[in-house]
Design an enzyme around this catalytic site. Sequence first.
Site, mmCIF file in Angstrom:
data_model
loop_
_atom_site.group_PDB
_atom_site.id
_atom_site.type_symbol
_atom_site.label_atom_id
_atom_site.label_comp_id
_atom_site.label_asym_id
_atom_site.label_seq_id
_atom_site.Cartn_x
_atom_site.Cartn_y
_atom_site.Cartn_z
ATOM 1 N N ARG A 178 -14.108 -7.385 -0.285
ATOM 2 C CA ARG A 178 -13.446 -7.062 0.986
ATOM 3 C C ARG A 178 -12.906 -5.622 0.958
ATOM 4 O O ARG A 178 -12.338 -5.186 -0.034
ATOM 5 C CB ARG A 178 -12.282 -8.050 1.202
ATOM 6 C CG ARG A 178 -11.449 -7.786 2.459
ATOM 7 C CD ARG A 178 -10.164 -7.052 2.139
ATOM 8 N NE ARG A 178 -9.272 -6.950 3.302
ATOM 9 C CZ ARG A 178 -8.215 -6.151 3.354
ATOM 10 N NH1 ARG A 178 -7.908 -5.398 2.327
ATOM 11 N NH2 ARG A 178 -7.464 -6.112 4.420
ATOM 12 N N VAL A 179 -13.086 -4.905 2.036
ATOM 13 C CA VAL A 179 -12.521 -3.555 2.151
ATOM 14 C C VAL A 179 -11.548 -3.551 3.326
ATOM 15 O O VAL A 179 -11.867 -4.077 4.401
ATOM 16 C CB VAL A 179 -13.638 -2.506 2.380
ATOM 17 C CG1 VAL A 179 -13.042 -1.125 2.592
ATOM 18 C CG2 VAL A 179 -14.606 -2.488 1.197
ATOM 19 N N GLY A 180 -10.379 -2.981 3.110
ATOM 20 C CA GLY A 180 -9.361 -2.935 4.160
ATOM 21 C C GLY A 180 -9.419 -1.641 4.957
ATOM 22 O O GLY A 180 -10.405 -0.902 4.932
ATOM 23 N N ASP A 181 -8.328 -1.367 5.652
ATOM 24 C CA ASP A 181 -8.263 -0.190 6.525
ATOM 25 C C ASP A 181 -7.995 1.107 5.763
ATOM 26 O O ASP A 181 -8.382 2.189 6.220
ATOM 27 C CB ASP A 181 -7.158 -0.374 7.570
ATOM 28 C CG ASP A 181 -5.798 -0.572 6.904
ATOM 29 O OD1 ASP A 181 -5.705 -1.411 5.973
ATOM 30 O OD2 ASP A 181 -4.830 0.103 7.300
ATOM 31 N N GLY B 56 -4.921 -5.137 7.259
ATOM 32 C CA GLY B 56 -5.970 -4.147 7.445
ATOM 33 C C GLY B 56 -7.007 -4.488 8.499
ATOM 34 O O GLY B 56 -7.479 -3.598 9.208
ATOM 35 N N THR C 86 -0.152 1.014 6.779
ATOM 36 C CA THR C 86 -0.083 -0.129 5.867
ATOM 37 C C THR C 86 0.057 -1.385 6.714
ATOM 38 O O THR C 86 0.713 -1.349 7.749
ATOM 39 C CB THR C 86 1.103 0.003 4.888
ATOM 40 O OG1 THR C 86 1.194 -1.219 4.132
ATOM 41 C CG2 THR C 86 2.427 0.241 5.588
ATOM 42 N N GLY C 87 -0.562 -2.460 6.272
ATOM 43 C CA GLY C 87 -0.432 -3.689 7.049
ATOM 44 C C GLY C 87 -1.665 -4.556 6.935
ATOM 45 O O GLY C 87 -2.474 -4.382 6.016
ATOM 46 N N THR D 141 0.843 -1.193 0.000
ATOM 47 C CA THR D 141 0.000 0.000 0.000
ATOM 48 C C THR D 141 0.882 1.249 0.000
ATOM 49 O O THR D 141 1.979 1.224 0.547
ATOM 50 C CB THR D 141 -0.860 -0.037 1.282
ATOM 51 O OG1 THR D 141 -1.824 -1.057 1.113
ATOM 52 C CG2 THR D 141 -1.556 1.270 1.573
HETATM 53 N N1 ASP Z 1 -3.563 -2.302 4.651
HETATM 54 C C1 ASP Z 1 -3.897 -2.792 3.338
HETATM 55 C C2 ASP Z 1 -5.184 -3.561 3.403
HETATM 56 O O1 ASP Z 1 -5.386 -4.292 4.346
HETATM 57 C C3 ASP Z 1 -2.831 -3.673 2.749
HETATM 58 C C4 ASP Z 1 -1.454 -3.056 2.676
HETATM 59 O O2 ASP Z 1 -1.077 -2.284 3.558
HETATM 60 O O3 ASP Z 1 -0.718 -3.346 1.720
HETATM 61 O O4 ASP Z 1 -5.957 -3.470 2.485
#
Ligand code: ASP
Length: 306
Positions: free
Chosen positions: A200-203, A226, A223-224, A172
């Site tokens: 799916r929706v992330g953070d 989510g 980032t991480g 991300t």
């Molecule tokens: N945080 C992002 C998600 O979960 C993934 C990422 O950081 O690459 O969608």
Amino acid sequence: MTWTLIIHGGAGRMERSTMPIERDVAVRQAMNDALAAGSAILDGGGCSLDAVEAAVRLLEDDPHFNAGRGAVLTEHGTIELDAAIMEGTTRRAGAVASVTRTRNPVSLARAVMEHSPHVILIGPGADSFSRAQELEQVDPEWFHTKERTEQLRAMQARDRGAPFDGDVKFGTVGAVACDSQGRLAAGTSTGGLTGKRFGRVGDSPLIGAGTYADDRCCAVSATGSGEFYIRIGVAHEICARVRFLKEPVGRAADAVQAETKALGGDGGVIVVGADGSAAWSFNTPGMFRGVSRAGVVPVVAIYGDE
Ligand code: ASP
């Protein structure tokens, strides 16, 4: 004039021993270019919101990162992009999730913020708003890269049944800035996680989870993994610690990262304070990251020991 710009291109298992040298060089170049684009705006007296958008757009266009072109694929091999942007002075925010045709989703997030009464638009509604706003549209194929297709295939063969990419490389992208007038902004853009369930929706597009900015304290992009960042409300939690506990941004970021790790979440954050103080914090071996300040040579880094 003082200003600060910090960017990230994802955290994860980035180690010297396994990183191809060409990739190391290309990623550093891309981060330097993104810092230069944002810094030029800030140096000219421009606002943090413009700088954040400019830096994120360049990272979205670069196939080395998991955002825009080069985004990771869903379980069906499709692209679903998420992005958010927030302005710290007004606490206006805009975000999009599961968009499929907008070349630069961060600009679509900004359009939601500036040209709609809403904060988040998703899927076909967001795609349609994007066309109405006359943002650049591309064929979904434009986002696909050979590397991401291979990653999905490898993951599906190897990690069958596992919820997420066992390789743990979050790519991300995000930026946070404090401009010469002390205005803060944060932006984040992503393809999500390799092999994610469609829908799916992330953070990243969730205000307070992956993205937050408030001139009274700080601006954060995460980032991480989510799901954990959502459950902790990482970006807002860091801002709240800075605002109420008066913690320095680095200490607040470390504390919330530790809390996330304790629940099982991996990743990192970048933070800029209202006084221009800068911090990053990650619990993975590496994180693509860079910082640039008025009158100081920009720094980019990848590995944990840099
Ligand atoms: N945080 C992002 C998600 O979960 C993934 C990422 O950081 O690459 O969608």
